[in-house]
Design a protein around this motif. Structure first.
Motif, PDB file in Angstrom:
ATOM      1  N   GLU A  92       0.799  -1.295  -0.131  1.00  0.00           N
ATOM      2  CA  GLU A  92      -0.185  -0.101   0.128  1.00  0.00           C
ATOM      3  C   GLU A  92       0.934   1.353   0.050  1.00  0.00           C
ATOM      4  O   GLU A  92       0.603   2.223  -0.582  1.00  0.00           O
ATOM      5  N   ARG A 313      -5.661   2.403   1.512  1.00  0.00           N
ATOM      6  CA  ARG A 313      -5.413   1.744   2.774  1.00  0.00           C
ATOM      7  C   ARG A 313      -6.952   2.132   3.644  1.00  0.00           C
ATOM      8  O   ARG A 313      -7.305   3.087   3.527  1.00  0.00           O
ATOM      9  N   THR A 314      -7.281   0.972   4.611  1.00  0.00           N
ATOM     10  CA  THR A 314      -8.279   1.319   5.475  1.00  0.00           C
ATOM     11  C   THR A 314      -7.967   1.083   6.683  1.00  0.00           C
ATOM     12  O   THR A 314      -7.110  -0.182   7.239  1.00  0.00           O
ATOM     13  N   SER A 324      -9.936   6.110   5.940  1.00  0.00           N
ATOM     14  CA  SER A 324      -9.883   5.708   4.465  1.00  0.00           C
ATOM     15  C   SER A 324      -8.751   6.745   4.157  1.00  0.00           C
ATOM     16  O   SER A 324      -8.819   7.907   4.087  1.00  0.00           O
ATOM     17  N   THR A 382     -10.612  -0.441   0.818  1.00  0.00           N
ATOM     18  CA  THR A 382      -9.369  -0.224  -0.061  1.00  0.00           C
ATOM     19  C   THR A 382      -9.706  -0.946  -1.442  1.00  0.00           C
ATOM     20  O   THR A 382     -10.186  -2.005  -1.617  1.00  0.00           O
ATOM     21  N   LYS A 432      -5.539  -6.499   3.573  1.00  0.00           N
ATOM     22  CA  LYS A 432      -6.307  -7.306   2.635  1.00  0.00           C
ATOM     23  C   LYS A 432      -5.288  -8.635   2.463  1.00  0.00           C
ATOM     24  O   LYS A 432      -5.826  -9.394   1.487  1.00  0.00           O
TER      25      LYS A 432
END
Length: 697
Positions: A92, A313-314, A324, A382, A432
């Protein structure tokens, strides 16, 4: 200050764990005046490692964003973890950044994390430079590390700031572009002086002139005119070197090497100064995207264009809510603006926007193309693209490392089972590279990640953020049972207890077939069993195939044909025929040569060429069948091995591969089919399955 896209620098700190990334971030923030103290990991007070688990473990787990002003420029600093278990955060960070600073320890040198950061940055087309850290370590060996960098990553590696080493200690830093030596006081304030003549490396014989020659070679690559001047032996001016190294970095023909000591702030001022000349977001050119019709389009990093932004990205924050992290690709992203989520097609209202310095939030009204901000409480996930209704485009999703290490998650306290699912779903939004599934056969909740530390941290977050205390256990294997021979068995249920009795009598043929579920047929002649009892017989068998006769595992590949039986006009009932069918099942399967089936998976392993033999030998020990191997089409020096391996043997393969391949291997493993379990393992498996069943009860 009024910000322009060309004045934004998105800089990623990457590299192997323990190479000094967070310490460098801390020093940059302090030297730039963004913080008023120099935090340390051992004290748990650094800006970028603010998560409770990071403070406790003293290493980076999450991607951290810290922005600061550097003259007329805005620097968005992205500090990434170095441990392989948290590779998703590095992915990310590298997506959002434009320049990647790969940190390398002057003591330990190049590691697998160094190579992985380099390879990922190259694949994403990022600008790369190296910063050699920890020059205050008594065992530092800068010039050996520099030689290793050139050997590993090629001639494009060129020194810009090098140390003068005397008696094993750094005395000054030499700026080769200016040919000036800088000495630092205890507060990290520099004083410029003349470059020392003679050896500057301590042990090895290295001069500043030799280092300047390497820098000049890189500058010469930037144009035919400079190359001609270099070959004629004419020295470059300071201005030519300065312009040349910046241009070389932009076009990828050079990867500058700087030297710093984060703890004493030595060299931090020179690195901050150089950041002004690093590539800005416009240098990436146009980005590929797809429109509503699925056609490929190009999107330029331009603030005057319709807005488009990517959620990279979260974070699931229990207090703030969903956060977020967004990189604005084009246009101006404003707070309280309605946009379209190109991924879902839904309308999205962006509320408040913030810039971040670690966990400290500062609200901002908008963000221009190239900038990075954080939005709270939006529905986007994301990988989603937010854009203006007049131009709906979607940027490609990020490619994450695939989960390869799974464990069963169980609540420590009764009644918390429902909370586990809710908490894990929140964590999956954040990370993720985690996956979570419910195994319908074993009824276990399986959490998978990139390694044992990854899952350990996920469980700690479950407890810290969502109040769910869990434990991890080795998952049960979803075995099956089947039969090999055809048999015919009678099941007779007769019970008389006053009044109406119970009577059911069936003759059923059991035989193997190719089916995952029970195949039921009836071939009853002459009304031996009335048709209205056929469904009861089938229902009795359907209940039975859930638990076989060997270890109580589901039965597959079974065909049951009702061929005969008898009934009583008064005492027969559906329940009686269900019981009769179950009696026939239990006795019949015992005589039908029952066997256990184990799940087999398809394995694809990417491994360094030198480790082929080790991995193939290990797969043989795991009862695997190697189907083939071939050189990797994407990565030089790597081999792809295809194999089929029993699931039972794969639990610790992720740990094995990491150890033997030194972190350079990766694999995917997917269920393929069921095969008979070897007879020598039958007793052991039956005992383990029955033990697990007892634990469940």
């Amino acid at each position: 200050m009024k910000l322009e896209t060309g004045k934004i620098k998105n800089i990623v700190l990457a590299g192997h764990s323990g190479c000094g990334k967070s310490a460098l971030a801390e020093a940059l923030l302090f030297k730039a005046g963004a913080t008023d103290r120099l935090g340390k990991a051992v004290d748990g007070n650094t800006v970028c490692d603010f998560d409770n688990e990071e403070i406790k473990r003293q290493f980076s787990i999450n991607l951290a964003l810290a922005n600061f002003e550097n003259g007329d420029f805005k620097i968005n600093l992205l500090d990434t973890p170095g441990l392989f278990d948290f590779g998703a955060a590095m992915t990310e960070g590298l997506y959002a950044g434009d320049t990647v600073i790969i940190c390398v320890s002057s003591k330990s040198g190049i590691h697998v994390g160094t190579k992985k950061a380099f390879q990922t940055a190259k694949k994403l087309g990022k600008h790369i430079m190296f910063v050699i850290t920890k020059m205050d370590d008594p065992n530092q060996d800068f010039y050996n590390v520099l030689a290793s960098l050139k050997e590993t990553f090629g001639a494009a590696v060129c020194p810009v700031i090098v140390p003068e080493v005397v008696d094993g200690k750094m005395k000054s830093l030499i700026h080769l572009g200016r040919m000036k030596a800088y000495t630092y006081d205890k507060k990290g304030v520099a004083t410029a002086g003349d470059v020392p003549s003679g050896n500057i490396a301590g042990k090895a014989e290295v001069t500043a002139e030799q280092m300047l020659e390497q820098l000049s070679e890189a500058v010469a690559e930037t144009s035919d005119e400079m190359m001609e001047k270099f070959f004629e032996g004419e020295p470059f001016t300071q201005e030519e070197i300065s312009h040349g190294i910046h241009e070389a970095m932009r076009n990828g023909s050079a990867m500058p090497v700087f030297t710093v000591c984060g703890g004493t702030l030595e060299g931090i001022d020179l690195l901050l100064e150089f950041m002004k000349y690093m590539p800005d977001p416009t240098t990436v050119g146009e980005l590929k995207a797809t429109d509503r019709s699925g056609n490929e389009v190009k999107v330029a990093v331009d603030s005057s264009a319709p807005v488009s932004a990517f959620v990279f990205r979260t974070v699931a924050d229990p207090f703030v809510g969903k956060m977020s992290f967004i990189k604005v690709i084009s246009g101006v992203l404003s707070a309280d603006k309605d946009l379209v989520n190109a991924t879902t097609g839904a309308s999205e209202r962006v509320g408040k926007l913030y810039t971040m310095v670690g966990k400290k939030q500062t609200e901002v009204p908008n963000a221009i193309a190239g900038d990075i901000v954080v939005a709270t409480k939006i529905a986007a996930n994301t990988g989603d693209t937010l854009c203006a209704p007049e131009r709906v485009v979607a940027f490609p999703k990020l490619k994450y490392p695939k989960p390869c290490y799974g464990m069963a998650v169980k609540a420590k306290a009764q009644g918390d089972e429902a909370k586990i699912s809710t908490g894990l779903q929140r964590l999956l939004e954040e990370d993720k590279s985690l996956s979570y599934v419910l195994d319908t056969t074993t009824k276990e909740q399986i959490l998978s990640g990139l390694g044992d530390q990854h899952l350990d941290v996920a469980c700690a977050k479950l407890k810290g953020k969502f109040g769910v205390d869990v434990q991890l256990e080795v998952p049960q294997i979803a075995y099956r049972e089947t039969i090999r021979t055809k048999v015919s068995e009678r099941g007779r249920h007769k019970k008389q207890s006053g009044g109406h009795g119970q009577f059911g009598d069936v003759v059923i043929e059991f035989e193997p077939c190719d089916s995952d579920s029970l195949v039921f047929e009836e071939k009853v002649f002459g009304g031996a069993v009335p048709k209205n009892f056929f469904p009861a017989v089938e229902k009795g068998l359907q209940d039975c195939v859930k638990k076989g006769v060997l270890a109580g595992c589901p039965v597959v590949g079974l065909k049951a044909t009702l061929v005969d039986g008898s009934y009583h006009p008064v005492d027969s009932s559906e329940m009686a025929f269900k019981i009769a069918a179950s009696l026939a099942f239990k006795e019949g399967l015992k005589k039908a040569n029952p066997i256990m089936l184990e799940p087999i998976g398809s394995l694809t392993v990417l491994v360094p060429d030198a480790k082929n033999g080790d991995v193939m030998g290990d797969l043989n020990k795991r009862r695997g069948r190697v189907l083939g191997m071939e050189p990797s089409a994407d990565e030089a020096g790597m081999t792809v091995i295809q194999a089929e391996v029993p699931v039972r043997e794969m639990q610790d393969f992720a740990m094995y591969l990491r150890q033997v391949a030194k972190g350079m291997g990766e694999f995917t493993f997917e269920f393929l089919r069921y095969e008979p379990l070897p007879s020598n393992l039958l007793d052991e498996v039956i005992a383990s399955v029955k033990t697990d069943a007892g634990d469940e009860e």
